[in-house]
Design an enzyme around this catalytic site. Sequence first.
Site, mmCIF file in Angstrom:
data_model
loop_
_atom_site.group_PDB
_atom_site.id
_atom_site.type_symbol
_atom_site.label_atom_id
_atom_site.label_comp_id
_atom_site.label_asym_id
_atom_site.label_seq_id
_atom_site.Cartn_x
_atom_site.Cartn_y
_atom_site.Cartn_z
ATOM 1 N N ARG A 123 -10.756 -11.965 1.636
ATOM 2 C CA ARG A 123 -11.116 -12.509 0.802
ATOM 3 C C ARG A 123 -11.095 -14.243 0.957
ATOM 4 O O ARG A 123 -11.529 -14.974 0.371
ATOM 5 C CB ARG A 123 -11.706 -12.152 -0.351
ATOM 6 C CG ARG A 123 -10.403 -11.704 -1.482
ATOM 7 C CD ARG A 123 -10.648 -11.227 -2.398
ATOM 8 N NE ARG A 123 -10.227 -9.300 -2.481
ATOM 9 C CZ ARG A 123 -11.226 -8.766 -3.722
ATOM 10 N NH1 ARG A 123 -11.495 -8.946 -5.230
ATOM 11 N NH2 ARG A 123 -11.337 -7.398 -3.271
ATOM 12 N N LYS A 139 0.007 -1.422 -0.251
ATOM 13 C CA LYS A 139 -0.069 0.033 -0.154
ATOM 14 C C LYS A 139 1.508 1.291 0.101
ATOM 15 O O LYS A 139 1.611 1.216 0.209
ATOM 16 C CB LYS A 139 -0.644 -0.422 0.736
ATOM 17 C CG LYS A 139 -2.299 -1.022 1.599
ATOM 18 C CD LYS A 139 -3.017 -0.692 2.595
ATOM 19 C CE LYS A 139 -3.594 -1.603 2.601
ATOM 20 N NZ LYS A 139 -4.989 -1.767 1.851
HETATM 21 N N1 BES Z 1 -7.764 -3.456 4.310
HETATM 22 C C1 BES Z 1 -8.153 -3.246 2.779
HETATM 23 C C2 BES Z 1 -10.102 -2.797 2.628
HETATM 24 C C3 BES Z 1 -10.237 -1.437 3.217
HETATM 25 C C4 BES Z 1 -9.207 -0.445 2.720
HETATM 26 C C5 BES Z 1 -10.254 -1.073 4.769
HETATM 27 C C6 BES Z 1 -9.480 0.810 3.294
HETATM 28 C C7 BES Z 1 -10.682 0.316 5.151
HETATM 29 C C8 BES Z 1 -9.974 1.220 4.589
HETATM 30 C C9 BES Z 1 -8.356 -4.564 1.633
HETATM 31 O O1 BES Z 1 -7.678 -5.670 2.192
HETATM 32 C C10 BES Z 1 -8.216 -4.286 0.436
HETATM 33 O O2 BES Z 1 -7.107 -3.328 0.511
HETATM 34 N N2 BES Z 1 -8.862 -4.014 -0.631
HETATM 35 C C11 BES Z 1 -8.254 -3.136 -1.781
HETATM 36 C C12 BES Z 1 -8.838 -4.856 -2.392
HETATM 37 C C13 BES Z 1 -8.358 -4.551 -4.162
HETATM 38 C C14 BES Z 1 -6.824 -5.036 -3.754
HETATM 39 C C15 BES Z 1 -9.338 -5.276 -5.058
HETATM 40 C C16 BES Z 1 -9.085 -2.274 -1.863
HETATM 41 O O3 BES Z 1 -9.959 -2.136 -1.214
HETATM 42 O O4 BES Z 1 -8.226 -0.849 -2.976
HETATM 43 MN MN MN Z 2 -5.164 -5.195 1.186
#
Ligand code: BES
Ligand code: MN
Length: 491
Positions: A348, A274
């Site tokens: 997921r 990230k």
């Molecule tokens: N934990 C995150 C989702 C999230 C993002 C929660 C911001 C709270 C605030 C999750 O694991 C994630 O990173 N999801 C990705 C999925 C994508 C890579 C398909 C996302 O939402 O960017």
């Molecule tokens: Mn994630």
Amino acid sequence: MKIEVSAENCDLFATPALIIGCWEEAPVADPLLIMLDGALAGGITTIYPQAERLGKLGRVSTIATCGRLATQRLVVVGLGKKTEITAERVRRSAAAAIQAVRSLGISECAVALQNMPELPKDSAALVVEGAVLGNYCFAEYRQAEDAGVAVLTLLCPPTTAVDDLVVALRKAETVSRWVLYARDLVSHPGNVTTPTYLADRALELAGRFGLRCHVLDRAELEKLGMGGVIGVGKGGHEPPCFVVLEYVGLRAPKRPVVLIGKGVTFDTGGISLKPRENMERMKDDMAGAAAVLAATMAVAELGLPVRLLTLMPLAENMPDGRAYKPGDILRMLGGKTVEIVNTDAEGRLLLADALTYAQQFRPSVVIDLATLTGACMIALGTAASGLMGNERRLLARLQQAGERTGERLWELPIWDEYGEAMKSDVADLKNAGGPYGGAVSAGWFLKQFVGDMSWAHLDIAGTAWEEKGTAINPKGATGVGVRLLVEYLSS
Ligand code: BES
Ligand code: MN
Ligand code: ZN
């Protein structure tokens, strides 16, 4: 916060602060206000000639009593229009009032319920909920911090049916206390709340409340073939694990309700790292696990007549030489294969294994809670969690529980069209689709693992964390899902 009840008259109860609600229409016709104003020789109506203004929703005004009442001050909280009152408004008003009291450095106060709407037991429970939730502050790592309001006394009309009231209060106090427990778990940083830490909390609480609890360690997960949990956990030096918690109430039905909570104790994104901005928030990526654990304990403490099986897949998502990486193919529990195209779509994978694991117990329903997608937060903001699933009646019931508790849910579709983007050339599925509809493609992915179970998925990415702070949700972790689940399971 200790909650007490008294039938003492409002003018005679000695306290540093007495909270009273004020309606926007005709406050000067409210017997409670007239009585207090009289005792203060017009101290309210002379200072506020337009007393309606005191009643503006959310407004809090403090009035010194200078010895004319047993309370040192009145804290008047605006309730808005009587015709527009809702349960959520009562909660928020109580929370706003308690925060005002707290900011004065006062640790004890009382609240007058004489002019509150509906049944005394209902408004009393809402006031307790709002007060406990609004009084929260996470101060575990700070030296100088006030303790907040420690004692709240509810002043009830003498006609109140006290037994009913005490039952309603006890429930509200218990559930709210478990919301705070969930908030604490989420607020602790990722170097404290590790998978092992969460599993230890589950074991400890299970011991205290007489629940069965088993923690599957890495070796057992490998033997079972939980490729999702193992894969995500490979990069973490903290080992992944999987908590199975069972509560059986008196006269509980045979088939359990399964609760599943995403427990990524820190989500760096892994090899698909990230960006650095705000990454610290990703300590909240176990908010689903915290919510199902706290809700289970609330249900156990209340002794609800249900059978619960609570599953918490726990892992850190870290970049490392051993971490799973894009292109890897994971063999999930049950045999489906998943091509990893983004290691940041990790939640997921944990949930998929948990959903498959749940199938052997033939649950009446399965509900999973997860901070699953940023896309859900973009779609719905912070006012509602995303709701997806495969059975109308379950979704409707959850949505009703959401309305009643103020933890609102909004349904998103998971039509087959959304699966197109998740097709892989080399495996049964990919773990991430294109840039659009991210919340629903995640929901669609989960659906591939639910078999014929009745299932609902709550994406709490937008609701688990409060950026600015509201009356009910002070800055930080909200503990979302606990009240909703207890309400759903109570009805
Ligand atoms: N934990 C995150 C989702 C999230 C993002 C929660 C911001 C709270 C605030 C999750 O694991 C994630 O990173 N999801 C990705 C999925 C994508 C890579 C398909 C996302 O939402 O960017
Ligand atoms: Mn994630
Ligand atoms: Zn995540």
